[in-house]
Every structure is written in C-alpha cells, then in structure tokens.
Write a protein that holds these residues in place. Sequence first.
Motif, short mmCIF file in Angstrom:
data_model
loop_
_atom_site.label_atom_id
_atom_site.label_comp_id
_atom_site.label_asym_id
_atom_site.label_seq_id
_atom_site.Cartn_x
_atom_site.Cartn_y
_atom_site.Cartn_z
N CYS A 146 0.72 -1.08 0.14
CA CYS A 146 -0.19 0.04 0.04
C CYS A 146 0.88 1.22 0.10
O CYS A 146 0.29 2.37 0.57
CB CYS A 146 -0.88 0.09 1.20
SG CYS A 146 -2.10 -1.48 1.38
N GLY A 147 1.92 1.24 -0.68
CA GLY A 147 2.81 2.36 -0.81
C GLY A 147 3.60 2.53 0.73
O GLY A 147 3.86 1.43 1.44
N ASN A 148 4.34 3.70 0.69
CA ASN A 148 5.27 3.68 1.80
C ASN A 148 4.74 4.98 2.81
O ASN A 148 3.97 5.76 2.42
CB ASN A 148 6.51 4.51 1.18
CG ASN A 148 7.80 4.39 2.16
OD1 ASN A 148 7.76 5.24 3.19
ND2 ASN A 148 8.60 3.45 1.82
N PHE A 165 -10.32 -2.54 1.41
CA PHE A 165 -9.89 -2.02 2.37
C PHE A 165 -9.56 -0.66 2.28
O PHE A 165 -9.30 -0.16 1.25
CB PHE A 165 -8.82 -2.86 3.19
CG PHE A 165 -7.56 -3.01 2.44
CD1 PHE A 165 -6.63 -2.06 3.03
CD2 PHE A 165 -7.42 -3.98 1.53
CE1 PHE A 165 -5.47 -2.19 2.34
CE2 PHE A 165 -6.25 -3.93 0.84
CZ PHE A 165 -5.13 -2.98 1.09
N PHE A 166 -9.37 0.27 3.56
CA PHE A 166 -9.01 1.58 3.57
C PHE A 166 -7.67 1.29 4.47
O PHE A 166 -7.53 0.54 5.39
CB PHE A 166 -9.76 2.50 4.29
CG PHE A 166 -11.19 2.75 3.71
CD1 PHE A 166 -11.36 3.53 2.76
CD2 PHE A 166 -12.17 2.04 4.21
CE1 PHE A 166 -12.40 3.44 1.98
CE2 PHE A 166 -13.24 2.08 3.70
CZ PHE A 166 -13.66 3.05 2.61
N VAL A 167 -6.47 2.23 4.07
CA VAL A 167 -5.26 2.39 5.00
C VAL A 167 -5.75 3.82 5.52
O VAL A 167 -5.87 4.90 4.77
CB VAL A 167 -4.14 2.31 4.34
CG1 VAL A 167 -2.92 2.90 5.16
CG2 VAL A 167 -3.85 0.82 3.69
N THR A 236 2.38 -3.02 4.12
CA THR A 236 1.94 -3.93 3.51
C THR A 236 0.59 -4.57 4.62
O THR A 236 0.44 -4.45 5.75
CB THR A 236 2.69 -5.31 3.45
OG1 THR A 236 3.75 -4.80 2.98
CG2 THR A 236 2.04 -6.64 3.01
N VAL A 237 -0.63 -4.90 3.76
CA VAL A 237 -1.97 -5.31 4.57
C VAL A 237 -2.21 -6.71 3.97
O VAL A 237 -2.11 -6.96 2.74
CB VAL A 237 -3.16 -4.35 3.97
CG1 VAL A 237 -4.27 -4.80 4.82
CG2 VAL A 237 -2.86 -3.03 4.69
#
Lengths: 258, 155
Positions: A146-148, A165-167, A236-237
Amino acid sequence: MAGVSGFSHLVVDVTDLDRSEAFYRDVLGLEILGRGFLNDERPNSTLAFNTHHRIVLIQVPDKVEPFRPNSSSIHHALMMNADQFDRAEERLRGLGYKIGDNRAQFRAVGDRNIDIFDPDGHRYQLQTYNPNARAFEPENVGEVVCGNVKDYKVGDVKAFVAGKFFVVRRAEGFFALSRWCTHRKGLLAWKPDHWCFYCPMHGVTYDRKGENTSYFHDVPPMSAHPLSIAADGTITVRPDELIERESFDESQLVAVPC
Amino acid sequence: MAELQSVNHSAICVHDLQQAIDFYCGVLGAREASATDFVTEDVIKGRSLHRSIIIEDYLIALMLARDFMPMPPDEQLRGTHGFRHAFGVPRDRFKNLMAVFKQNGVAYEGPVEHHAHGPFGESIYVKDPSGNFLEFLWRRDEGVRYDGVTGVGEG
C-alpha cells in the motif's frame, strides 16, 4: 411522552374485499383473523402476521388512490425470515408473478427484496436478510502493498480495490479497515469533505477510528485487517484476514518505525 | 401460521422534514434513525431526500414530497390516503396519550370503541403536520405473546 409501544396495524383501502382478502392470504401469506372487528360501517377484514402486527382491509365505495397526489415512492416493507422468503419466491413464480427488485443497486450483500403491488396498486416490498448477510468472504488476494509511510499525511485515508479496505494514517500510526459495513455489509465510501466513512445502503457512518457515528444503534466498529510496516517504510496489508473489533484503542495502530 | 413476520417500515411523504421530525420525535417519542440529505453520491444514484425515524418497532422514512400534497379538510381527523398507520399504546397509558396530544396542541378524534370480538380496543385519530392520517389504540390482545419483531431500522 406519548408512550407508544409499537406498530399495531396498517389500514389499507381496497375496492373489492373478497378479492383483496384472497390476495393478502394466498399471495402474500397472511392469516385471516376475521371480519368486522373495526367500529366502521364499511366492510373490513383483519389479517395477521406472526408478530402482533396486523393489516386491516377496508372496502371503500370509490376508486382507491394508493398514493397522495404529488407524493412519490410510497411503499410498505413486509418482513419475512429467509425460509419464508424462499417459499414466497416459489409461490409467486407459481402464481405467475415476475420476481423483481427495482432498487437492487441499493441493497447490501444479503438483503433480499421482491417488489409487488396489491390489486388496488398499493406497493409492497417483501424483504428478508440472509443469515450470511454479515459473513466475511475473503478475496484471496494475499498481501497488498500500500505504498510507503512517506506517501501518507496524518489524517489520510486511501481506499484499495483489491481486498476492499482502507489504509488510515492517524497521528499515532497506521491501521487498515475493511470497506464492508458492519451493519448489513454494504460497501463503504470515504467522504473526505465530511471526514467520515459512509454506507450508501442504509446511511451508516463511521469516523476515522472506524467507530459508528450514525443514528443506528448496536452497529459494531469497522473491522480491521493486519497491517505491517517494513523498516524501509513499506506498508503491507493482509485483507484476507479479518479482525473484528468492539471499540477503538491505540494498540490497534502500527507505529511508524523510527 | 402466517408466511410473514411483520411490517418492517413504510415510506411516506411530508412537506417539511424538520416539522415532521419535531412531531414524530418531539410528540410521539420516535428517535431519528438516518438521514439522506443533499449528498452528491445519493443524488446521482437517485435516492430520495428523506429522514428516517423509529417508533419502537417500526421505521418510517419521511420523504420530501415532490410538490404540495392537497391537504384534507382541517376538521377531518379520521381518514386514509389509501392507507393509515396505527400504533399501539398500553391500555393504562391511553388517557395519558390524549393528554399529551392536548398539551402539544394536536387535535384528535375519539376515542372510538371497537367491537369486543376483535383484538382492537379503543382508537383515537390524528393527522401529522403534513396531513398524513394516524391512529393510536390500545388492544385487547396486549397480553398475548406473539413472535418478536426483528429487523427494524435495517431496511
């Protein structure tokens, strides 16, 4: 306060009591209790649900107008359990009715509905909720990068399609929240202008802690997914794993590595 | 046994959402359940502008009417617009309900006693501020145990 204990009955105008009594019994599946219970000079019939709710049909001499002029979308929803709904589908098909739902796009997963009109044009929705309406069904997407952490400002919410999902970036750290509404499993949207998660199915809202902020009672917080942050800041998810929550606390957040 | 459990909710039209909330919540004791206001996503999807209220085991979606709905005559308190909602009140609270209506300036007709061989006791009849007809009654079967109502507020 008024002290109302609940709904009692729906009075429905009909033009032909025999015809409507047969419809409400044979098509909808109500039980006829008897005629002439109301203090009303017009012929009337009372039909029962399995709860204390009733429908009272009154025969009126003129044409029935099921809606007030300039009104719209008037309807009444009749609730069944899942088995009754299955039987209703079979019964209606057997009687030649087309099974349809003109609001299907607004239903949450597990919501089931049949639109039906009585002989005078009164609009009903036959409804049930499947027992699996809240069941979690993983998409088997594995780990999602999910990026940095540097890509997120405090307060940011980013939606991910794969895994749904949401971060969420809070001041204390990150967590991942499921996009499935815990009320009736509608797909949530993030509304940045209102700083809330919103379910277009029934209007449930959640704040950025994932806690219910709507008028609906007893809606649990949004569920979470395991989130990890590597030493280089990569997020990471694992959306195939669900973490049900009773409330928010800071231990659910993953802090940014120093 | 019937093949249906309950009437879960209804959608009715009103002229003024706040006026309706004041009546249903302020006088009748309902609580607000949800609101769909002028939200872009809702409008694009064609959802109605409405606010939902729950009266104990029943949800009513109060939707803004497209235009002014002709009102029934002021003196008419008992009637239907094709249908009428009736709500139960415990028999020992029935007189109190009439007092609450008087205190709040809500005109009512009745009480009207129903036939003793049926489940209905006495009714009074009112209109909400938008002219929707309502009925309140105590029932002779209020001590009978039926299946419980579930699912309210979720439609």
